[in-house]
Design a protein around this motif. Structure first.
Motif, PDB file in Angstrom:
ATOM      1  N   GLY A 181       0.871  -1.096   0.062  1.00  0.00           N
ATOM      2  CA  GLY A 181      -0.033  -0.136  -0.155  1.00  0.00           C
ATOM      3  C   GLY A 181       0.745   1.016   0.056  1.00  0.00           C
ATOM      4  O   GLY A 181       1.108   1.813  -0.893  1.00  0.00           O
ATOM      5  N   VAL A 182       1.329   1.515   1.175  1.00  0.00           N
ATOM      6  CA  VAL A 182       2.271   2.830   1.347  1.00  0.00           C
ATOM      7  C   VAL A 182       3.356   2.937   0.114  1.00  0.00           C
ATOM      8  O   VAL A 182       3.157   3.840  -0.394  1.00  0.00           O
ATOM      9  N   GLU A 183       4.174   2.006   0.284  1.00  0.00           N
ATOM     10  CA  GLU A 183       5.184   2.004  -0.696  1.00  0.00           C
ATOM     11  C   GLU A 183       4.843   1.862  -2.159  1.00  0.00           C
ATOM     12  O   GLU A 183       5.382   2.882  -2.903  1.00  0.00           O
ATOM     13  N   LYS A 184       3.811   1.129  -2.624  1.00  0.00           N
ATOM     14  CA  LYS A 184       3.531   1.013  -3.710  1.00  0.00           C
ATOM     15  C   LYS A 184       3.027   2.436  -4.213  1.00  0.00           C
ATOM     16  O   LYS A 184       3.156   3.028  -5.467  1.00  0.00           O
ATOM     17  N   SER A 185       2.000   2.986  -3.429  1.00  0.00           N
ATOM     18  CA  SER A 185       1.388   4.065  -3.857  1.00  0.00           C
ATOM     19  C   SER A 185       2.557   5.345  -3.966  1.00  0.00           C
ATOM     20  O   SER A 185       2.358   6.197  -4.901  1.00  0.00           O
ATOM     21  N   ASN A 186       3.380   5.452  -2.825  1.00  0.00           N
ATOM     22  CA  ASN A 186       4.077   6.317  -3.063  1.00  0.00           C
ATOM     23  C   ASN A 186       4.979   6.222  -4.518  1.00  0.00           C
ATOM     24  O   ASN A 186       5.637   7.177  -5.151  1.00  0.00           O
ATOM     25  N   LYS A 187       5.355   5.109  -4.659  1.00  0.00           N
ATOM     26  CA  LYS A 187       6.268   4.829  -6.023  1.00  0.00           C
ATOM     27  C   LYS A 187       5.322   5.347  -7.119  1.00  0.00           C
ATOM     28  O   LYS A 187       6.170   5.433  -8.395  1.00  0.00           O
ATOM     29  N   ILE A 188       4.259   5.203  -7.146  1.00  0.00           N
ATOM     30  CA  ILE A 188       3.418   5.791  -8.325  1.00  0.00           C
ATOM     31  C   ILE A 188       3.080   7.213  -8.196  1.00  0.00           C
ATOM     32  O   ILE A 188       3.334   8.207  -8.950  1.00  0.00           O
ATOM     33  N   LEU A 189       2.856   7.928  -6.880  1.00  0.00           N
ATOM     34  CA  LEU A 189       2.423   9.087  -6.611  1.00  0.00           C
ATOM     35  C   LEU A 189       3.481  10.073  -6.850  1.00  0.00           C
ATOM     36  O   LEU A 189       3.476  11.328  -7.528  1.00  0.00           O
ATOM     37  N   MET A 190       4.658   9.932  -6.362  1.00  0.00           N
ATOM     38  CA  MET A 190       5.889  10.744  -6.118  1.00  0.00           C
ATOM     39  C   MET A 190       6.484  10.972  -7.637  1.00  0.00           C
ATOM     40  O   MET A 190       6.621  12.038  -8.032  1.00  0.00           O
ATOM     41  N   PRO A 191       6.743   9.802  -8.726  1.00  0.00           N
ATOM     42  CA  PRO A 191       7.308  10.280  -9.917  1.00  0.00           C
ATOM     43  C   PRO A 191       6.343  10.789 -10.774  1.00  0.00           C
ATOM     44  O   PRO A 191       6.751  11.841 -11.349  1.00  0.00           O
ATOM     45  N   LEU A 192       4.974  10.802 -10.374  1.00  0.00           N
ATOM     46  CA  LEU A 192       3.939  11.334 -11.418  1.00  0.00           C
ATOM     47  C   LEU A 192       4.053  12.905 -11.029  1.00  0.00           C
ATOM     48  O   LEU A 192       3.875  13.755 -11.780  1.00  0.00           O
ATOM     49  N   LEU A 193       4.159  13.074  -9.461  1.00  0.00           N
ATOM     50  CA  LEU A 193       4.390  14.504  -9.028  1.00  0.00           C
ATOM     51  C   LEU A 193       5.419  15.188  -9.650  1.00  0.00           C
ATOM     52  O   LEU A 193       5.262  16.462 -10.268  1.00  0.00           O
ATOM     53  N   PHE A 194       6.523  14.463  -9.665  1.00  0.00           N
ATOM     54  CA  PHE A 194       7.815  15.203 -10.297  1.00  0.00           C
ATOM     55  C   PHE A 194       7.697  15.632 -11.663  1.00  0.00           C
ATOM     56  O   PHE A 194       8.133  16.588 -11.985  1.00  0.00           O
ATOM     57  N   LEU A 195       6.803  14.576 -12.227  1.00  0.00           N
ATOM     58  CA  LEU A 195       6.914  14.942 -13.789  1.00  0.00           C
ATOM     59  C   LEU A 195       6.085  15.867 -13.936  1.00  0.00           C
ATOM     60  O   LEU A 195       6.019  16.888 -15.148  1.00  0.00           O
ATOM     61  N   MET A 196       4.945  16.135 -13.317  1.00  0.00           N
ATOM     62  CA  MET A 196       3.832  17.127 -13.562  1.00  0.00           C
ATOM     63  C   MET A 196       4.703  18.632 -13.070  1.00  0.00           C
ATOM     64  O   MET A 196       4.504  19.444 -13.803  1.00  0.00           O
ATOM     65  N   ILE A 197       5.024  18.573 -12.068  1.00  0.00           N
ATOM     66  CA  ILE A 197       6.123  19.703 -11.803  1.00  0.00           C
ATOM     67  C   ILE A 197       6.990  20.171 -12.695  1.00  0.00           C
ATOM     68  O   ILE A 197       7.300  21.393 -13.048  1.00  0.00           O
ATOM     69  N   LEU A 198       7.855  19.386 -13.275  1.00  0.00           N
ATOM     70  CA  LEU A 198       8.869  19.568 -14.400  1.00  0.00           C
ATOM     71  C   LEU A 198       8.279  20.137 -15.575  1.00  0.00           C
ATOM     72  O   LEU A 198       8.545  21.208 -16.184  1.00  0.00           O
ATOM     73  N   ILE A 199       7.018  19.543 -15.856  1.00  0.00           N
ATOM     74  CA  ILE A 199       6.223  20.180 -17.014  1.00  0.00           C
ATOM     75  C   ILE A 199       5.855  21.512 -16.786  1.00  0.00           C
ATOM     76  O   ILE A 199       5.766  22.648 -17.703  1.00  0.00           O
ATOM     77  N   MET A 200       5.319  21.638 -15.661  1.00  0.00           N
ATOM     78  CA  MET A 200       4.899  23.053 -15.345  1.00  0.00           C
ATOM     79  C   MET A 200       5.705  23.957 -15.002  1.00  0.00           C
ATOM     80  O   MET A 200       5.727  25.314 -15.561  1.00  0.00           O
ATOM     81  N   VAL A 201       6.985  23.749 -14.532  1.00  0.00           N
ATOM     82  CA  VAL A 201       8.032  24.731 -14.412  1.00  0.00           C
ATOM     83  C   VAL A 201       8.666  24.798 -15.783  1.00  0.00           C
ATOM     84  O   VAL A 201       8.983  26.209 -15.915  1.00  0.00           O
ATOM     85  N   LEU A 202       8.823  24.004 -16.593  1.00  0.00           N
ATOM     86  CA  LEU A 202       9.238  24.243 -17.957  1.00  0.00           C
ATOM     87  C   LEU A 202       8.335  25.353 -19.042  1.00  0.00           C
ATOM     88  O   LEU A 202       8.698  26.076 -19.510  1.00  0.00           O
ATOM     89  N   ARG A 203       7.270  25.080 -18.514  1.00  0.00           N
ATOM     90  CA  ARG A 203       5.955  25.922 -19.422  1.00  0.00           C
ATOM     91  C   ARG A 203       6.300  27.489 -18.709  1.00  0.00           C
ATOM     92  O   ARG A 203       6.222  28.462 -19.417  1.00  0.00           O
ATOM     93  N   ALA A 204       6.342  27.341 -17.301  1.00  0.00           N
ATOM     94  CA  ALA A 204       6.442  28.627 -16.760  1.00  0.00           C
ATOM     95  C   ALA A 204       7.593  29.559 -17.255  1.00  0.00           C
ATOM     96  O   ALA A 204       7.542  30.760 -17.484  1.00  0.00           O
ATOM     97  N   VAL A 205       8.919  28.904 -17.101  1.00  0.00           N
ATOM     98  CA  VAL A 205      10.138  29.597 -17.201  1.00  0.00           C
ATOM     99  C   VAL A 205      10.314  29.890 -18.759  1.00  0.00           C
ATOM    100  O   VAL A 205      11.154  30.869 -18.927  1.00  0.00           O
ATOM    101  N   THR A 206       9.695  29.298 -19.559  1.00  0.00           N
ATOM    102  CA  THR A 206       9.763  29.658 -21.124  1.00  0.00           C
ATOM    103  C   THR A 206       8.754  30.898 -21.329  1.00  0.00           C
ATOM    104  O   THR A 206       8.452  31.175 -22.592  1.00  0.00           O
ATOM    105  N   LEU A 207       8.099  31.385 -20.478  1.00  0.00           N
ATOM    106  CA  LEU A 207       6.831  32.264 -20.779  1.00  0.00           C
ATOM    107  C   LEU A 207       7.753  33.742 -20.814  1.00  0.00           C
ATOM    108  O   LEU A 207       8.735  33.816 -20.079  1.00  0.00           O
ATOM    109  N   PRO A 208       7.276  34.764 -21.565  1.00  0.00           N
ATOM    110  CA  PRO A 208       7.996  35.878 -21.930  1.00  0.00           C
ATOM    111  C   PRO A 208       7.933  36.794 -20.451  1.00  0.00           C
ATOM    112  O   PRO A 208       7.102  36.714 -19.447  1.00  0.00           O
TER     113      PRO A 208
END
Lengths: 511, 39
Positions: A181-208
């Motif tokens: 439960g705990v380990e498996k859910s975090n193995k899914i939630l955390m990488p997905l979170l990192f991926l989403m944050i990466l997409i957002m920050v890349l979009r944000a810093v490339t804004l004028p």
């Protein structure tokens, strides 16, 4: 709603099949680290950090914030991981074994604080889920009045419904056990979170004009740096957003492999937590300055952005829907933001459910019943927070400050045990670790207690002079010292009276 | 960007991301070392 409910039920049913096959321990080092990150990275990184940075002069805040990472968060996280590994007990048993049986009540208080936070934290997870669905269904658009949307939402039954869904999800994860439960859910939630944050920050810093936001974030001003309030806020932010001193990491460490590292894991957890805070701040400040709006920072500091809920659910959606790029960008940016917010909060909430149910289990209730009691209790006692924002703010005030006392209690228990002995017997034990020198003793013996006492007294002072001037003694006020002392006091008196029973029960149970 | 901005950025990013990177490197180095020993 079926999007959440059906996978939840399937997840629980699979858990039953897996239960007998797996030992209830973390199965990999990486799984343990991701779970620790799950504890640390939560709503505080997202909805509090950017607001506090803006209110305290941008770069002037960042400098003390980094310093307190090293003198509060990292030493306390190390202390907790070591305590969990050494005792293999939830806070009551752990404190009794380390500090002495007379002090089990301190462990019970640590558990009470984390449980008190669980009650309203699942409401926050629910808010995140709701706004994620709002983003997908087009309710978050450039034509929306976000103040009205938030008011209508918070006065409806929806927060209660999503609070129930969030607590059910958390209980189902814990029901499946640590590995499944705990380990498996975090193995899914955390990488997905990192991926989403990466997409957002890349979009944000490339804004004028995004660089202007980054410049604001990292430009210090001497006058702010010399202001003691900036330093107190920086310490507070570290105390609240790394999960240090909460007892949550302690409980996860009970299920860690014997050879699992203390120092390296604590460093990875603390650094990654602050790294995520920085990335979110870069994203938000870049977006604010991209709009070339001089009122952006002012809105973050005051008015609509004056509270965490105001910033997250009123100002940020407005910001996202003003970004250049059209409706598709608006929807995807806000959906990504609220999903990552929900994931970050959910991963922290899971650890709170784990802690509370583990404490109940160690007091003699079978594990599955303990999880059920935790879920039902959290739903019922969290309901007032879901339905009334003042009640929510009161609980946030009382138990948020309680965390500082929890950190203090952990340090006191180690002092009682002997700091040098603790460093040798509990911390410097793993072959995977770098060894800590004697300097660590200074942190636990002096710096942590000093910082905790300064912060507690500071918030008492703030309550008396600003938040609840004139009625600070009244226990029925939202931000009064009275309500704080009444709720802490009630818990402490009960725990001191039943200390013997609590310690006896906690120590005789083995998992 | 002014000098103090760059210095603050280096201090903050260097401490947080540098610390994270070093911890991760140490973690992977030890993990490889332990697996080799076990083999």
């Amino acid at each position: 709603m079926s999007i959440i409910c059906i996978p939840t039920i399937v997840f629980c049913m699979q858990g039953k099949k897996l239960e007998e096959k797996r030992p209830d321990f973390f199965t990999s080092r990486w799984g343990f680290i991701l779970s620790m990150m799950g504890v640390a990275i939560g709503a505080g990184n997202i909805w509090r950090f950017s607001r506090i940075v803006a209110q305290n002069g941008g770069g002037s805040f960042i400098i003390p914030w980094v310093i307190f990472l090293f003198i509060w968060s990292i030493p306390l996280l190390m202390a907790e991981v070591a305590m969990g590994k050494l005792t293999r007990k939830a806070p009551i048993g752990a404190i009794a074994l380390v500090g002495g049986k007379k002090y089990g009540w301190m462990g019970a208080f640590i558990a009470l604080v984390a449980t008190g936070i669980l009650f309203y934290y699942s409401v926050v997870v629910g808010w995140g889920f709701s706004y994620f669905f709002y983003s997908l269904t087009g309710k978050i658009s450039s034509e929306t009045n976000f103040l009205t949307l938030w008011e209508n939402y918070s006065q409806s039954f929806l927060p209660l419904l999503f609070h129930g869904i969030a607590i059910t999800l958390g209980a189902c994860v814990v029901y499946r056990g640590i590995a499944g439960g705990v380990e498996k859910s975090n193995k899914i939630l955390m990488p997905l979170l990192f991926l989403m944050i990466l997409i957002m920050v890349l979009r944000a810093v490339t804004l004028p004009h995004a660089w202007k936001g980054i410049e604001y974030l990292f430009t210090p001003h001497l006058s702010d740096l010399l202001n003691y309030k900036v330093w107190i806020e920086a310490l507070t932010q570290n105390a609240w957003d790394t999960g240090a001193g909460w007892g949550l990491v302690l409980v996860y460490a009970c299920f860690a492999n014997k050879k699992e590292s203390v120092t390296v894991n604590s460093c990875i957890t603390a650094f990654s937590n602050n790294a995520i805070s920085l990335i979110f701040a870069i994203t938000i400040f870049s977006a604010i300055f991209a709009l070339e709006s001089s009122t952006g920072i002012e809105a973050l500091i005051s008015g609509e952005g004056s509270s965490n809920t105001g910033l997250t659910f009123i100002y940020l959606p407005k910001l996202f829907t003003s970004l250049p790029g059209g409706p598709w960008i608006h929807t995807s940016f806000s959906a990504l933001f609220f999903l990552s917010f929900s994931f970050a909060a959910l991963s922290s909430m899971i650890s709170m459910v784990q802690l509370t149910s583990q404490v109940i289990f160690e007091l003699g209730i079978p594990k599955k019943k303990a999880i059920l009691f935790t879920a039902i209790g959290a739903f019922l006692l969290g309901a007032p927070s879901a339905l009334n924002i003042n009640f929510f703010n009161n609980q946030d005030w009382v138990w948020g400050l309680g965390l500082l006392v929890s950190g203090l209690f952990i340090a006191l228990a180690i002092i009682k045990y002997g700091v040098e002995k603790y460093r040798k017997e509990a911390i410097n034990t793993s072959p995977h670790d770098f060894k800590l020198g004697k300097f660590y003793n200074i942190f636990i013996r002096f710096l942590i207690p000093l910082q905790a006492i300064v912060l507690i007294l500071w918030y008492f002072y703030i309550s008396i002079t600003e938040l609840d001037r004139g009625t600070w003694w009244n226990p029925f006020r939202t931000f009064s010292v009275g309500t704080l002392l009444l709720q802490w006091g009630a818990g402490l008196i009960i725990f001191v009276i039943f200390n013997k029973w609590l310690v006896k029960k906690s120590l005789e149970k083995r998992f | 960007m002014s000098c103090k901005t760059v210095l603050t950025m280096i201090f903050a990013m260097g401490s947080v991301y540098g610390g994270l990177l070093l911890s991760l490197l140490y973690f992977f180095k030890k993990q490889t070392h332990t697996s080799e020993k076990e083999e």
